[in-house]
Enzyme design. Structure first.
Site, mmCIF file in Angstrom:
data_model
loop_
_atom_site.group_PDB
_atom_site.id
_atom_site.type_symbol
_atom_site.label_atom_id
_atom_site.label_comp_id
_atom_site.label_asym_id
_atom_site.label_seq_id
_atom_site.Cartn_x
_atom_site.Cartn_y
_atom_site.Cartn_z
ATOM 1 C CG ASP A 212 91.975 10.711 45.190
ATOM 2 O OD1 ASP A 212 92.392 10.763 46.323
ATOM 3 O OD2 ASP A 212 90.971 10.274 44.656
ATOM 4 C CD GLU A 278 95.102 8.127 48.345
ATOM 5 O OE1 GLU A 278 94.299 7.992 49.387
ATOM 6 O OE2 GLU A 278 94.379 8.327 47.255
HETATM 7 C C1 GLC Z 1 91.453 9.287 48.262
HETATM 8 C C2 GLC Z 1 91.110 10.365 49.106
HETATM 9 C C3 GLC Z 1 89.945 10.350 49.914
HETATM 10 C C4 GLC Z 1 88.624 10.268 48.876
HETATM 11 C C5 GLC Z 1 88.809 8.978 47.870
HETATM 12 C C6 GLC Z 1 88.158 9.001 46.730
HETATM 13 O O1 GLC Z 1 91.474 8.090 49.208
HETATM 14 O O2 GLC Z 1 92.201 10.941 50.076
HETATM 15 O O3 GLC Z 1 89.664 11.392 50.785
HETATM 16 O O4 GLC Z 1 87.661 9.817 49.540
HETATM 17 O O5 GLC Z 1 90.369 9.089 47.426
HETATM 18 O O6 GLC Z 1 88.533 9.754 45.751
#
Ligand code: GLC
Length: 545
Positions: A212, A278
């Site tokens: 994440d 991500e």
């Molecule tokens: C990432 C996740 C999202 C979340 C954020 C904070 O972007 O995909 O859903 O709100 O992180 O953890």
């Protein structure tokens, strides 16, 4: 010493199962409920794994299933090694892993290393005093000269990125909600804790992690203000507004963050596991720094989820990513944070047609295409009644937020479209009906589900698409986007310009392997491609179906 001259360079290992794979994101809370409490769970998911295996995906990424107060639906973790009771038990998770593996599916867990829940024992301890054992697990600063926040950083979810903790007289940092305090990656014990967490998950049989906000872990050591942009980008009604007014040069994508992944890569490789980031860095050259032989195996190319239905934009956006990162990217069609592709491309039947055509193009790129649940059914986003908001973005900022793409998966005609026997935690959507369900589409050759299944099967049969055949963009202008992989395969997408079918002249021996639209045809090397359609063509006789 290797050829880079860096003695300790870790020589990249990439699990064979990752290369050429197709991914699928499961939003666990909305996938399938087994016990009637209206919340998706692990036994529900387990029972639906055959749907994913039949669809032809290889890798399933589960959104967080660890215990959480659910302020941001699992992205506020209170225990990195437990299982959220709403979703089941560790045994239930073992059952999911066992069944998935028996069906030939790999499973990625969601790891959230940027922040914890404010109810995580580390944070509770950190708040107990300036000398607390875990104080330095988080980012604490003295107030600014006026008593306000230490700098001008803002949260993705609105408001300052700092909250004052009166009992200990300091501010703590949070790039998301105040209930999601940022971990301090300048603290070696945080590194050690996450190396243990990763190892434990891999030893439990998890095949990798989706990391994440993988670009956010490290901050500027001097906590300098971010400059205000002269011209903020246009708003999309999402998290934007205040956040997008700044150039995030001191809080995101900081030097040193990739060093964390260098340590993790060794752990992953020892377990034949994958690190998928991500990494929300919309610059192919910068993204490339994360996906090296000794850091992340792959990262999402988020621009792929942003492009408009425009041939020139699709070409000019995707081509630099392929050029910079080759097969080290994952291509999201949709996600729990973004509208479904069918919604972005116009909604309804047109949107669904375009989404399938676009997925066909993503299937032609080196790397791993990723579907989000419901993409295989051609779903656009759910139309939800007023007043049901669950997403903190909507609750705090009053904007659209992410609930519409997170509504429950429609499985079969009947109450709650087969998602639950109870009341779903989010409505299924007033625009959803029996025809949208997996059961209704199953076995109907013209359905979105069967067209998607055939697409993934075709891709799987063509080594040029799943292997290392070089990619070339073969049409430079006009409404058709086309790529070849080696001499073997051409994939063409007709974005349409209102002028009707496009014609393409191909070698005479070219054969159609797959078309999203039955009206596409290829005779004596002449391809006729309707608008909003895509095809996969074998260019030589050996490759031909
Ligand atoms: C990432 C996740 C999202 C979340 C954020 C904070 O972007 O995909 O859903 O709100 O992180 O953890």
């Amino acid at each position: 010493m290797d050829s880079t001259g860096r003695g300790d360079e870790h020589s990249g290992h990439r699990p064979g199962w990752w290369l050429g794979a197709v991914g699928y994101e499961v939003y666990v809370r909305s996938f399938a409920d087994s016990d009637g409490d209206g919340i998706g769970d692990l036994p529900g998911l387990r029972a639906r794994l055959p749907h994913l295996a039949d669809l032809g995906v290889d890798v399933v990424w589960l959104t967080p299933v660890t215990p959480s107060p659910q302020r941001d639906h699992g992205y506020d973790v209170a225990d990195y090694l437990g299982v959220e009771p709403d979703y089941g038990t560790l045994d239930d998770l073992r059952g999911v892993l066992d069944d998935a593996h028996a069906l030939g599916l790999k499973v990625l867990m969601d790891l959230v290393p940027n922040h914890t829940s404010d109810l995580h024992p580390w944070f509770l301890d950190a708040c107990s005093g300036r000398d607390a054992a875990h104080r330095d697990f988080y980012v604490w600063r003295e107030p600014g000269p006026d008593g306000g926040p230490p700098n001008n950083w803002v949260s993705h979810f609105g408001g300052p990125a700092w909250t004052f903790h009166a009992a200990t007289g300091q501010y703590y940092m949070h790039l998301f909600l105040p209930e999601q305090p940022d971990l301090n990656w300048a603290e070696p014990r945080v590194w050690a804790a996450f190396e243990d967490i990763l190892t434990a998950w891999f030893e439990r049989g998890v095949d990798g992690v989706r990391i994440d906000v993988a670009h956010s872990l490290v901050e500027d050591p001097h906590f300098r203000d971010n400059p205000l942009l002269d011209q903020p980008p246009s708003q999309d009604g999402g998290t934007g507004s205040v956040f997008d007014r700044f150039a995030h040069i001191h809080d995101l994508d900081q030097p040193g963050v990739v060093d964390i992944y260098r340590r993790w890569r060794r752990i992953a490789d020892a377990h034949d596991a994958v690190l998928l980031g991500e990494v929300y860095v919309l610059d192919p050259g910068k993204l490339r720094r994360y996906v090296t032989d000794d850091a992340l195996h792959s990262a999402f190319a988020f621009d792929a989820i942003k492009v408009a239905w425009d041939a020139q934009e699709i070409r000019s956006t995707l081509a630099p990513y392929v050029a910079a990162c080759d097969d080290r990217l994952s291509w999201p069609l949709s996600s729990h944070d973004d509208p479904h592709a069918a919604e972005r491309f116009g909604g309804g039947e047109v949107g669904a047609r375009r989404a399938l055509a676009y997925l066909t193009l993503l299937c032609a790129l080196p790397g791993v295409p990723f579907l989000f649940q419901g993409d295989e059914l051609g779903l656009d986003d759910a139309v939800l009644p007023e007043g049901v908001a669950e997403d903190p973005i909507t609750l705090r900022l009053g904007v659209r937020g992410r609930d519409p793409q997170r509504s429950p998966m429609p499985w079969e005609p009947g109450p709650a479209l087969g998602f639950t026997l109870g009341t779903p935690w989010l409505p299924v959507g007033s625009n959803r009906g029996p025809a949208d369900t997996a059961a209704a589409q199953q076995g109907d050759p013209g359905s979105h589900l069967e067209r998607t299944r055939e697409l993934l099967a075709t891709r799987g049969r063509l080594p040029a698409l799943t292997g290392h055949a070089p990619l070339e963009w073969v049409v430079d202008e006009g409404p058709v986007v086309a790529v070849t992989r080696g001499d073997e395969v051409l994939v063409a997408l007709h974005v349409g310009d209102g002028e009707g079918d496009a014609q393409l002249v191909l070698p005479e021996e070219a054969r159609l392997c797959y078309a999203t639209d039955p009206r596409a045809f290829l005779v004596d090397g002449e391809l006729t491609l309707p608008e909003d359609a895509a095809v996969i063509v074998a260019l030589d006789e050996e490759t031909a179906p």
